[in-house]
Design a protein around this motif. Structure first.
Motif, mmCIF file in Angstrom:
data_model
loop_
_atom_site.group_PDB
_atom_site.id
_atom_site.type_symbol
_atom_site.label_atom_id
_atom_site.label_comp_id
_atom_site.label_asym_id
_atom_site.label_seq_id
_atom_site.Cartn_x
_atom_site.Cartn_y
_atom_site.Cartn_z
ATOM 1 N N ASP A 99 7.127 -2.227 -2.536
ATOM 2 C CA ASP A 99 7.706 -0.923 -2.828
ATOM 3 C C ASP A 99 9.126 -0.907 -2.267
ATOM 4 O O ASP A 99 9.694 -1.971 -1.993
ATOM 5 N N GLU A 100 9.698 0.239 -2.087
ATOM 6 C CA GLU A 100 11.089 0.334 -1.656
ATOM 7 C C GLU A 100 11.287 -0.011 -0.185
ATOM 8 O O GLU A 100 12.431 -0.129 0.266
ATOM 9 N N GLU A 101 10.216 -0.178 0.571
ATOM 10 C CA GLU A 101 10.333 -0.478 2.000
ATOM 11 C C GLU A 101 9.693 -1.801 2.387
ATOM 12 O O GLU A 101 10.214 -2.522 3.242
ATOM 13 N N VAL A 102 8.543 -2.130 1.799
ATOM 14 C CA VAL A 102 7.760 -3.288 2.227
ATOM 15 C C VAL A 102 8.030 -4.483 1.311
ATOM 16 O O VAL A 102 7.790 -4.424 0.104
ATOM 17 N N VAL A 103 8.536 -5.564 1.918
ATOM 18 C CA VAL A 103 8.872 -6.787 1.200
ATOM 19 C C VAL A 103 8.478 -7.970 2.075
ATOM 20 O O VAL A 103 8.637 -7.919 3.294
ATOM 21 N N CYS A 104 7.974 -9.044 1.467
ATOM 22 C CA CYS A 104 7.707 -10.284 2.202
ATOM 23 C C CYS A 104 8.366 -11.450 1.488
ATOM 24 O O CYS A 104 8.390 -11.509 0.257
ATOM 25 N N SER A 131 -1.074 -4.393 -1.689
ATOM 26 C CA SER A 131 -0.956 -3.066 -1.098
ATOM 27 C C SER A 131 -0.433 -3.267 0.316
ATOM 28 O O SER A 131 -0.179 -4.397 0.746
ATOM 29 N N ARG A 132 -0.285 -2.199 1.055
ATOM 30 C CA ARG A 132 0.168 -2.329 2.446
ATOM 31 C C ARG A 132 -0.911 -2.914 3.341
ATOM 32 O O ARG A 132 -0.660 -3.210 4.507
ATOM 33 N N SER A 133 -2.087 -3.106 2.799
ATOM 34 C CA SER A 133 -3.166 -3.698 3.591
ATOM 35 C C SER A 133 -3.686 -4.985 2.974
ATOM 36 O O SER A 133 -4.731 -5.481 3.384
ATOM 37 N N SER A 134 -2.953 -5.571 2.011
ATOM 38 C CA SER A 134 -3.468 -6.773 1.374
ATOM 39 C C SER A 134 -2.334 -7.578 0.755
ATOM 40 O O SER A 134 -1.510 -7.041 0.015
ATOM 41 N N GLY A 135 -2.317 -8.890 1.073
ATOM 42 C CA GLY A 135 -1.324 -9.776 0.495
ATOM 43 C C GLY A 135 -1.759 -11.219 0.611
ATOM 44 O O GLY A 135 -2.571 -11.570 1.479
ATOM 45 N N THR A 152 -3.283 -11.541 4.374
ATOM 46 C CA THR A 152 -3.170 -10.564 5.444
ATOM 47 C C THR A 152 -3.868 -9.283 5.017
ATOM 48 O O THR A 152 -3.877 -8.940 3.833
ATOM 49 N N ARG A 153 -4.454 -8.609 5.968
ATOM 50 C CA ARG A 153 -5.053 -7.302 5.713
ATOM 51 C C ARG A 153 -4.245 -6.199 6.405
ATOM 52 O O ARG A 153 -4.695 -5.062 6.507
ATOM 53 N N ASN A 154 -3.053 -6.560 6.860
ATOM 54 C CA ASN A 154 -2.198 -5.583 7.537
ATOM 55 C C ASN A 154 -0.752 -6.038 7.418
ATOM 56 O O ASN A 154 -0.246 -6.771 8.261
ATOM 57 N N LEU A 155 -0.079 -5.616 6.358
ATOM 58 C CA LEU A 155 1.312 -6.011 6.175
ATOM 59 C C LEU A 155 2.223 -5.411 7.232
ATOM 60 O O LEU A 155 3.233 -5.992 7.594
ATOM 61 N N VAL A 156 1.875 -4.233 7.708
ATOM 62 C CA VAL A 156 2.697 -3.556 8.701
ATOM 63 C C VAL A 156 2.250 -3.996 10.091
ATOM 64 O O VAL A 156 1.369 -3.415 10.699
ATOM 65 N N HIS A 203 -6.907 -25.309 -11.462
ATOM 66 C CA HIS A 203 -7.632 -24.096 -11.099
ATOM 67 C C HIS A 203 -6.729 -22.887 -11.156
ATOM 68 O O HIS A 203 -5.568 -22.940 -10.815
ATOM 69 N N THR A 204 -7.287 -21.756 -11.582
ATOM 70 C CA THR A 204 -6.641 -20.466 -11.503
ATOM 71 C C THR A 204 -7.498 -19.576 -10.602
ATOM 72 O O THR A 204 -8.707 -19.466 -10.794
ATOM 73 N N LEU A 205 -6.863 -18.983 -9.609
ATOM 74 C CA LEU A 205 -7.606 -18.152 -8.657
ATOM 75 C C LEU A 205 -7.655 -16.720 -9.174
ATOM 76 O O LEU A 205 -6.654 -16.171 -9.601
ATOM 77 N N ARG A 206 -8.799 -16.122 -9.107
ATOM 78 C CA ARG A 206 -8.957 -14.716 -9.438
ATOM 79 C C ARG A 206 -9.721 -14.037 -8.331
ATOM 80 O O ARG A 206 -10.651 -14.605 -7.776
ATOM 81 N N LYS A 207 -9.300 -12.830 -8.017
ATOM 82 C CA LYS A 207 -9.982 -12.111 -6.947
ATOM 83 C C LYS A 207 -11.348 -11.651 -7.451
ATOM 84 O O LYS A 207 -11.460 -11.144 -8.551
#
Length: 235
Positions: free
Chosen positions: A124-129, A182-186, A198-202, A231-235
Motif C-alpha cells: 500500500d502507500e506505506e508498507v513496502v518490502c 497483507s500487513r500480516s502475511s508475505g 512473515t506473519r508480521n510485516l510491521v 512447480h508452481t506454488l499455490r496457497k
C-alpha cells in the motif's frame, strides 16, 4: 495483474513489442509494473526506465534521472497506486516516485553498495518490502522514510531443497522476489529453493515455509508469477 482487470489469462494473446530497436546495445528488461490499464513501466539495465501510455503499443525510453550512474541496473519496480511507486536495483539502490515515474528520488536503504536488490513489492502507500542478494530483506512501514533489516528471522531449514554444497551458507542465498498479501502475511523466494514468510510485516522477521519441492533452481513470488523449474506454488 489479470485478476485486477477481470481478464481470463487463458484467453490472452501475446504480441512482440520492441522497447528500443535503435539502441546499439540491447537492453535487458527485468521487471514491469502497471500503473493503470493503459500506463506501464518496464525497467532494466543501463539505467533504463521505459514508459508506455497506450497499453504497450509504443514505449518511451528514459532513465531514473538520478544522474551519473549509467551502470545502474534496475531489477524490480512496484506501484501502490498510479502515482506512488518504488524502484530497486544495483548498489542497494531504492528510488521512490510520487508522480507516476516522472521524477525519482533516492531513499536510504541501508543496503551495502556491493549488494543488488532484486525484487520489490508495495502493499500500500506505506508498507513496502525489497529483497536481494545475500538474503537481504528490507521493509518500510512509513513509505520509505526508514528501511528496516528483516533478514534475521530464518535459519538453515529455510531452504526447501538441498543445494550444491552441504556447507553452503543459507544466509547468503539470493532472494529474487517478494509478494505481500497483507500487513500480516508475505513471502520471499530465491536461490536454492529458498522460501520465507512473515506473519508480521510491521516489526516481524522472516521464517522458513517448509514444503517438498524438487527440480527448482530458484523461485519467484507473486499472484501470477512462477520461476524456473517444474512447480508452481499455490496457497
Amino acid at each position: 495483474d489479470c485478476r485486477q482487470a477481470n481478464i481470463d489469462p487463458n484467453y490472452l494473446q501475446w504480441e512482440n513489442r520492441t522497447v528500443d530497436a535503435e539502441r546499439e546495445r540491447p537492453v535487458v528488461l527485468n521487471d514491469v509494473a502497471s500503473l493503470t490499464l493503459e500506463i506501464f513501466l518496464a525497467v532494466g539495465d543501463h539505467d533504463t526506465v521505459a514508459r508506455s501510455e497506450d497499453s504497450g503499443v509504443t514505449w518511451e525510453i528514459a532513465n531514473s534521472g538520478i544522474g551519473g550512474r549509467v551502470h545502474l541496473t534496475w531489477h524490480g519496480v512496484s506501484f501502490a497506486n498510479s502515482s506512488l511507486g518504488w524502484l530497486v536495483g544495483s548498489h542497494g539502490t531504492i528510488l521512490r516516485t510520487v508522480d507516476g515515474g516522472a521524477v525519482w528520488t533516492p531513499q536510504q536503504s541501508g543496503v551495502p553498495d556491493d549488494v543488488t536488490l532484486l525484487g520489490v513489492h508495495a502493499l500500500d502507500e506505506e508498507v513496502v518490502c525489497a529483497v536481494g542478494e545475500r538474503g537481504t530483506v528490507r521493509c518500510t512501514e512509513d513509505a520509505g522514510a526508514t528501511w528496516n533489516d528483516r533478514r534475521g528471522g530464518y535459519y538453515p531449514q529455510a531452504s526447501l531443497l538441498p543445494i550444491t554444497s552441504p556447507q553452503a551458507d543459507y544466509f547468503e542465498q539470493d532472494l529474487h522476489s517478494v509478494h505481500l498479501q497483507s500487513r500480516s502475511s508475505g513471502f520471499a523466494v530465491g536461490s536454492g529453493g529458498l522460501l520465507l514468510y512473515t506473519r508480521n510485516l510491521v516489526g516481524g522477521n522472516w521464517t522458513p515455509a517448509v514444503h517438498a519441492l524438487d527440480d527448482v533452481e530458484y523461485l519467484y513470488a507473486g499472484p501470477v508469477r512462477a520461476g524456473r523449474g517444474t512447480h508452481t506454488l499455490r496457497k
